[in-house]
Scaffold this active site. Sequence first.
Site, PDB file in Angstrom:
ATOM      1  N   LYS A  59      11.878   0.700   0.531  1.00 43.34           N
ATOM      2  CA  LYS A  59      10.630   0.908   0.175  1.00 43.34           C
ATOM      3  C   LYS A  59      10.199   2.346  -0.023  1.00 43.34           C
ATOM      4  O   LYS A  59      10.783   3.237   0.725  1.00 43.34           O
ATOM      5  CB  LYS A  59       9.809   0.609   1.534  1.00 43.34           C
ATOM      6  CG  LYS A  59       8.301   0.701   1.422  1.00 43.34           C
ATOM      7  CD  LYS A  59       7.471   0.620   2.637  1.00 43.34           C
ATOM      8  CE  LYS A  59       7.526  -0.517   3.422  1.00 43.34           C
ATOM      9  NZ  LYS A  59       6.763  -0.826   4.693  1.00 43.34           N
TER      10      LYS A  59
ATOM     11  N   GLY B   9       4.071   1.510  -1.417  1.00 45.97           N
ATOM     12  CA  GLY B   9       4.664   1.488  -2.636  1.00 45.97           C
ATOM     13  C   GLY B   9       5.571   0.421  -2.958  1.00 45.97           C
ATOM     14  O   GLY B   9       5.297  -0.690  -2.405  1.00 45.97           O
TER      15      GLY B   9
ATOM     16  N   ASP C 245      -1.951  -4.648  11.416  1.00 43.07           N
ATOM     17  CA  ASP C 245      -1.786  -5.104  10.338  1.00 43.07           C
ATOM     18  C   ASP C 245      -1.075  -6.562  10.285  1.00 43.07           C
ATOM     19  O   ASP C 245      -0.140  -6.600   9.281  1.00 43.07           O
ATOM     20  CB  ASP C 245      -1.298  -4.219   9.234  1.00 43.07           C
ATOM     21  CG  ASP C 245      -1.584  -4.614   7.755  1.00 43.07           C
ATOM     22  OD1 ASP C 245      -2.560  -5.586   7.859  1.00 43.07           O
ATOM     23  OD2 ASP C 245      -1.128  -4.224   6.748  1.00 43.07           O
TER      24      ASP C 245
ATOM     25  N   GLY D 280       0.811  -1.246   0.119  1.00 40.27           N
ATOM     26  CA  GLY D 280      -0.138   0.083   0.039  1.00 40.27           C
ATOM     27  C   GLY D 280       0.897   1.345  -0.039  1.00 40.27           C
ATOM     28  O   GLY D 280       0.347   2.309  -0.525  1.00 40.27           O
TER      29      GLY D 280
END
Length: 855
Positions: free
Chosen positions: A550, A534, A646, A532
Amino acid sequence: MSSCIHHFLVVFLVFVCFILDPVDAADGPAQKFLLSCGNQKGGADADGRKWEGDAKFLVKADRSREAKADMQDSSLPSEIPFMSARIFNAETSYKFAINGSNRHFLRLYFYPSSYPNVNISNSYFALNVGETTLLNNFSAALTATALSQAYIVKEYALAPSDLNDLTVTFKPSDKYSGSFAFVNGIEVIETPEMFDDNTGMVGFSGDSGVTIEATKASMETMYRLNVGGQFIPPTNDSAGLMRSWYDDTAYILGASSGVTNAANTTIDVGNGTAPLAVYSTARTMGPDPNVNKNYNLTWVFQVDANFTYLLRFHFCDYLDQKVNQRVFEIFINNQTALDTMDIIGLAGSAGSPMKKDFAILVKDNKGDNEIWVALHPNVSVKPEFYDAMLNGLEIFKLGDSKKNLAGPNPKISDMMQKQIDHNTKDFGSKKSYKSAIIGGAAGGAAAFGIAAGLIFVINNRKRKYPGQDSVSSWLPVYGHSHTASKSTMSGRSHGSTNISSDAACNCRYFSLAEIKQATKHFDESHVIGVGGFGKVYRGVVDGNMKVAIKRSNPSSEQGVNEFQTEIEMLSKLRHRHLVSLIGYCEEDNEMALVYDFMGKGTLREHLYKNNKITLTWKQRLEICIGAARGLHYLHTGAKYTIIHRDVKTTNILLDDKWVAKVSDFGLSKTGPNMNQGHVSTVVKGSFGYLDPEYFRRQQLTEKSDVYSFGVVLFEVLCARPALNPSLPKEQVSLADHALRSAKNGTLEDMIDPHLKGKISAECFKKYAETAEKCLADHGTDRPSMGDVLWNLEFALQLESNLENPKPASNKRSIDLTDHNSIMAMHRNTLSLGSEDIDGSEDSEVFSQIVNQKGR
């Protein structure tokens, strides 16, 4: 007539003497002084307590001046008393009129920030109360820096005296030119006598017994723990003593941390010296007597050497009903303190609090200045349960024969200094560097009073501090971690993010040119993943260091917030089972995060579809245990819980040695304190792993992570995605399908075909039960991550015992491994004091934890 008048006067005088008798006066309200130093008006703190100005208590006030801190660190609980300070350029005292026959708590508040016209790193001073030395050559800035704290609170329990005044004297050190003393707040509270006339010394017994007269000793509070419970703030303490009680998790040795529980019965705290919350929770060893017989429930504390320490154990057995149900041994530094601890037998009844005090001399032994506390079931008396129990623990340092309580300043290691120098060489001008450090010199970014020797440093000079040649590195009882301030790194940010100076100093800044060189200008052939935030690229920096980079997608809604959250979170955390953030880049509207490279990729890659390698059941268990350790640290390693939000198999990464590391903290939230119980937040996460209670109520707790981890456990067992729309409706959700199958007794049909017939029945049962409990509909019915970790360790032990049956040993586990090996295991398990340890020797030790033979 005169006779009547005479009798009246006698009676009247007796009455007046009775009213004014000091014994009766002592029964009145306890004396309290709260001084906001350097502040003429005083004010109220966040708890509503009123602090007064300090000027009227000063002796020779002309030797001092008032100062205001240049910036307010975000971790400060309130402006009062921290934002003002009294600075002393010469020896100066405070004087308090007290009832000297009673004991008093003295608390000193230090906020080593930036103040006008002084350099806080030059502050070295001594502090005395009468003939007792509390601090000597003390540097609050050095201590806060080395221990990663924004501010420090020193607490002393001063012994009664013959004097009715208390004189607190600050004396700047004469060892360093321009040195000065300072203090932000002083608190004096009269207390009842809490200690006994004679406390036995561990290691001496019988006719040669040695005791200490604790009632006549002044002490420094080193640790105060609510064992098995959460942080208790000063306002919730008993008897108005304003003590803080901290979670014990960070001090537990190894993964065998037992289980926590809470009382469901009424407890009479009349005999207790701790608040009700301490006696209402406890840590026990666990339900399996065979496991309990082969390990010790152990805590380790770093202290200053060559002092005597008083250890106070708080007990309240609310689980049992009669004597000889739970009897255990207490060991302190591998010496027997008590061999038959029967709480109900000594307390007189169930649910009755009691305390037990012991004293021990800690000598300097090759730098291992520690106190080990271990509990083990006493099997010789044949109790009903082979178990041990502890509710609370306090550790006090006693003054030596010279009435000295002062220990050395913590040491900044060469490794830390190299990291400081490495970070500072990339900073822009001296001006920007100085402005960045102002916000971080006092504090760090690690969690609460975590295990001794936190090693992340923020320094306000490239040179080393003077006077840091000592080796003490214990973490004081009052330690508060620095959190994100709102200052922006000068010369770094372009206005899009607010990275705290603290976080910026704890990780490396990369230029955009370095990032492009590492990724071959973001060559698509270097892409190893997309999320989400990149794309993720593999890269090489510093010649041969493999990294994962990232890169933010400008169109990503998560972009800026995730970038900032990831840096703020991971700069605070270093743990073997959390992915390490090396640094970041923010330049020309580009944002990138640089991590350690995880050679084996994500856990999901090895479970289904185009899996690279089929993992054995034992490998899967070890990976789950590693991830559980990482999450357990997040939930318990700080003053407030960190909720990942998450948890899924793509966010569990594997290094070249198959060590699991939890990653991706862009959605993480700092959790609540005890009074709140949850964080109200917009629901975010990944469908299939999302806690249904969180979704319904929009209230996030650490049990939301537990639910997601339960889905991961079934995903590992069944080798199928959390959501699979191609399956029949009733099988689309892995969580629902697994729970339904478990209820119907058909869960074994869902096992990965590669594992059929390769899991022992006992191990499968324990693993499946653990996963099912994680998926309970209500968070209160789910286990904690600590309990999940314990059950997974037990499942692995069951599997290992089947593969390699071995006769059970009757020797205590504390004797099974030498001291150095146990400490290596401790470092690998908690990783609170160092970076990941990748040497072969330590890796072998780590495998000893994973393979639970004989423990």
